[in-house]
Design a protein around this motif. Structure first.
Motif, PDB file in Angstrom:
ATOM      1  N   THR A 300       8.780   2.817  13.190  1.00 53.01           N
ATOM      2  CA  THR A 300       7.332   2.969  13.014  1.00 53.01           C
ATOM      3  C   THR A 300       6.865   3.947  14.073  1.00 53.01           C
ATOM      4  O   THR A 300       6.853   3.616  15.264  1.00 53.01           O
ATOM      5  CB  THR A 300       6.595   1.631  13.170  1.00 53.01           C
ATOM      6  N   ARG A 346       5.905   4.349   8.712  1.00 53.42           N
ATOM      7  CA  ARG A 346       7.048   3.436   8.827  1.00 53.42           C
ATOM      8  C   ARG A 346       8.091   3.821   7.789  1.00 53.42           C
ATOM      9  O   ARG A 346       7.753   4.087   6.634  1.00 53.42           O
ATOM     10  CB  ARG A 346       6.598   1.989   8.615  1.00 53.42           C
ATOM     11  N   GLN A 552       1.827  -2.967  11.519  1.00 54.05           N
ATOM     12  CA  GLN A 552       2.757  -3.227  10.429  1.00 54.05           C
ATOM     13  C   GLN A 552       2.057  -3.760   9.185  1.00 54.05           C
ATOM     14  O   GLN A 552       2.374  -3.371   8.064  1.00 54.05           O
ATOM     15  CB  GLN A 552       3.832  -4.230  10.877  1.00 54.05           C
ATOM     16  N   ASN A 556      -0.153  -0.060   8.001  1.00 54.60           N
ATOM     17  CA  ASN A 556       1.010   0.379   7.222  1.00 54.60           C
ATOM     18  C   ASN A 556       1.107  -0.343   5.887  1.00 54.60           C
ATOM     19  O   ASN A 556       2.189  -0.496   5.330  1.00 54.60           O
ATOM     20  CB  ASN A 556       2.287   0.141   8.019  1.00 54.60           C
TER      21      ASN A 556
END
Length: 692
Positions: A300, A346, A552, A556
């Motif tokens: 990432t 990512r 995350q 993302n």
């Protein structure tokens, strides 16, 4: 004793909060709105021109002073003049009135200037919605968790001011308006969540413009040796790595970036190209040989405004990018995206620690190493003389013998790894080898490669990141800008390109044991470190783990993750049409729920009006006649003219007067703080006559 009156006066002086409570409502609401606007603008100060920050702050302070002094607002000529100044200054700063930076500058100043026109509710509504737009522009520059938290506070503040503007009667407290704003935000949270989860991501429309972020990766497409007297360590995160299994040893964590081959005496660039980018000719299958088990991991990376995709040395397969994005490999084994990385990215990939490449050219002919032997004429004569001595001493020995000789000199010659080497002159390699004997990785690698080339060994510089640190909270490896590194590669006929890190010979801890030079802690961090050596590290690890979760799961959240969620919901082979159907269904359900709630709300009344209506009904049952919409004052006149018993009449008159004060008295006055719940209990406890 002489100071006793003064001390008594100071003791009787009302507090700041008490003075605020006694301000007229218009003044109080204006000051609150100005504070909220200042909070909206605050995160953007670093991205705005200095004149813009000064003008916006000056206008907000001026407007606050006018409110406190109850002065008239400036004429429209003032506003027209300030608007002209804003347009001219914006053009001078950005050379345009369009685009992200110029647009945000204009929005910020116009928002501040609009507060000088707060004469009616219509003007206030314009300020509110312009404030909402300015709040969103903060995400053009940062989508971090801190920015999101600050904008949630700004959202609640603007909603509070908007609700307060729609309560024109009496002096409602900001606390009540803030609670109502919080309830509204919670009520809208499900719709917001549904839009986030199911609204289709159409890249790049879903993301930000290509110039929307200005993050720095710590790398550059060129390296100027000796231009910095001091290197400041940047502790910001550059990338996070999650290994599928056990991570490699730290000495193998080399994340490959630009490869620099051309040297003009001061600057290193990639293959001598004008823009510093290497040619994008991928090596053929026969040139790259890998062995052993692959290292599988997830990267990432933070926005860098560059197309570089960081991978461990070396990744033979293209990284698995989200959506329809693709990657390409350069002739120097570096992976590139087809457009700059302007948002958090990512991807999954795999690398091999054991590899060989560069044994032949990619068209099958013997490799031409002249590019990796070329040095500018007239530079570093002492280093060239040392290289000539090596050639006289080692003769036809292989390239690795020259490497071992140079590394031995670095280990035993009193060389030092430092972040403050001072500015180098024209002969950068000579000064390192013979004068200063100190530098950080770029000095050491550059001097090493110059020496190798002078001795006839093909060599070049590779830049990237080395090392990282394990976050024990979430298991991710954190790679920081401070981990940016430069090492060397030398070419041998038997092994191709071989990694050599000369910095490890000067400072082994820089490569293998994570004994890094670090930036000094600030005052607060230093105090925490003094009290508890592990507390600061634990707090930092916890915060970075939380921030990583945000990256995350929120930043993302990509197209592929949307489709994965749809499959978990039982929809096979999901498409954009399926997303649209699910989203439309959820919005219909939300709309129906809103209709039901609106009908219920319509059947309800203001609690104060409901209590007043109950009082009218009870008085009518007791024989006291009054108009259907009679306010408390008219009800008091009806009670005075009624035949009710004196105790009840007096109690009703007092109660109706308290009810009127609760609604219309100024904040802080006697009786204004009496709650409706208290008045309702008092009304129920009155000794009403039994109906006949």
């Amino acid at each position: 004793m002489l100071n006793a009156p003064a001390a008594g006066a100071r003791a009787r002086r009302p507090s700041f909060l008490a003075r605020l409570q006694h301000l007229p409502r218009d003044t109080r609401d204006t000051l609150f709105l100005l504070v909220v606007i200042g909070w909206v603008i605050l995160p953007q100060i670093a991205h705005l021109p200095t004149w813009c920050v000064g003008l916006a702050a000056g206008v907000l302070v001026w407007r606050g002073w006018l409110a406190l002094q109850n002065k008239p607002l400036p004429s429209r000529w003032w506003l027209a003049g300030l608007l002209v100044v804003t347009l001219v200054a914006t053009w001078a700063s950005h050379r345009t009135l369009l685009g992200r930076d110029a647009g945000v500058t204009l929005v910020v100043v116009l928002l501040a200037l609009k507060t000088l026109e707060l004469r009616a509710r219509r003007d206030a509504l314009v300020v509110f919605f312009l404030g909402f737009f300015a709040m969103l522009t903060n995400f053009f520059y940062s989508q971090s968790l801190l920015t999101a938290a600050a904008m949630v506070i700004a959202l609640l503040g603007l909603l509070t001011a908007l609700i307060n503007a729609h309560r024109p009667v009496g002096q409602p407290s900001l606390r009540e308006s803030a609670l109502m704003a919080g309830k509204m935000a919670l009520a809208g949270a499900p719709v917001m969540l549904a839009l986030f989860v199911f609204f289709p991501r159409f890249a790049p429309l879903w993301g930000l413009p290509s110039d929307a972020l200005t993050g720095k990766s710590g790398l550059s497409s060129q390296m100027e040796v000796g231009a910095m007297a001091k290197l400041a360590l940047d502790e910001r995160v550059a990338a996070r790595v999650k290994f599928d299994g056990a991570p490699p040893v730290q000495s193998q964590l080399y994340f490959r970036g630009p490869v620099l081959s051309h040297f003009d005496g001061r600057n290193w660039t990639a293959n001598g190209t004008a823009d510093g980018m290497a040619a994008t000719i991928a090596p053929g299958p026969g040139d790259l040989q890998v062995s052993g088990e692959p290292i599988r991991y997830q990267m990432t990376i933070e926005p860098s405004q560059q197309p570089w995709l960081l991978t461990l040395d070396v990744a033979p397969k293209a990284p698995e990018l989200p959506g329809n994005q693709r990657a390409r490999m350069t002739a120097d084994m570096q992976w590139l995206a087809y457009r700059p990385i302007t948002d958090l990215l990512r991807y999954r990939t795999e690398s091999y620690a054991d590899f060989q490449y560069g044994l032949k050219r990619w068209d099958g002919r013997p490799a031409d190493m002249r590019e990796y032997l070329r040095l500018p004429s007239g530079f570093n004569p002492r280093t060239q003389a040392m290289a000539d001595d090596l050639r006289a001493r080692l003769g036809d020995a292989d390239a690795m013998a020259y490497v071992r000789a140079a590394l031995e000199r670095l280990r035993t010659g009193g060389y030092e790894y430092t972040l403050e080497p001072g500015v180098a002159g024209r002969e950068t390699a000579d000064e390192f080898w013979f004068d200063t004997k100190a530098g950080f990785c770029e000095h050491i690698s550059s001097a090493f490669v110059v020496l190798m080339r002078g001795a006839g060994v093909p060599a070049r510089i590779v830049t990237g990141f080395q090392g990282g640190e394990m976050n024990n909270v979430d298991g991710y490896w954190t790679v920081r800008n401070a981990d940016a590194h430069a090492w060397a590669e030398v070419w041998t006929a038997e092994r191709g390109w071989v990694r050599v890190d000369p910095t490890g010979a000067v400072s082994p801890g820089r490569v293998g044991q994570f004994q890094r030079l670090r930036a000094p802690d600030g005052m607060v961090a230093g105090a925490l470190g003094t009290l508890s050596p592990t507390l600061l590290a634990q707090l930092r690890a916890t915060w970075e783990a939380v921030n990583n979760r945000w990256n995350q799961w929120v930043l993302n959240y990509t197209q592929s993750r949307q489709f994965d969620l749809m499959e978990k919901l039982g929809i096979s082979n999901p498409s954009w049409e399926d997303l649209a159907k699910v989203l439309a269904g959820l919005l219909i359900v939300a709309a129906l729920g809103g209709m039901v709630w609106a009908r219920w709300e319509r059947s309800q009344h203001d609690p104060w009006l409901r209590l007043l209506h109950k009082a009218r009904q009870r008085l009518a049952d007791a024989g006291v006649s009054a108009p259907p919409q009679a306010p408390p004052r008219e009800l008091m006149r009806a009670v005075e003219a009624s035949a009710l018993a004196d105790p009840l009449r007096a109690e009703l008159l007092r109660w109706l007067q308290a009810l009127e004060r609760q609604r219309y008295a100024a904040a802080g006055s006697k009786g204004a703080a009496t709650s409706l719940a208290t008045l309702g209990r008092e009304f129920q406890q009155m000794a009403w006559p039994r109906p006949a």
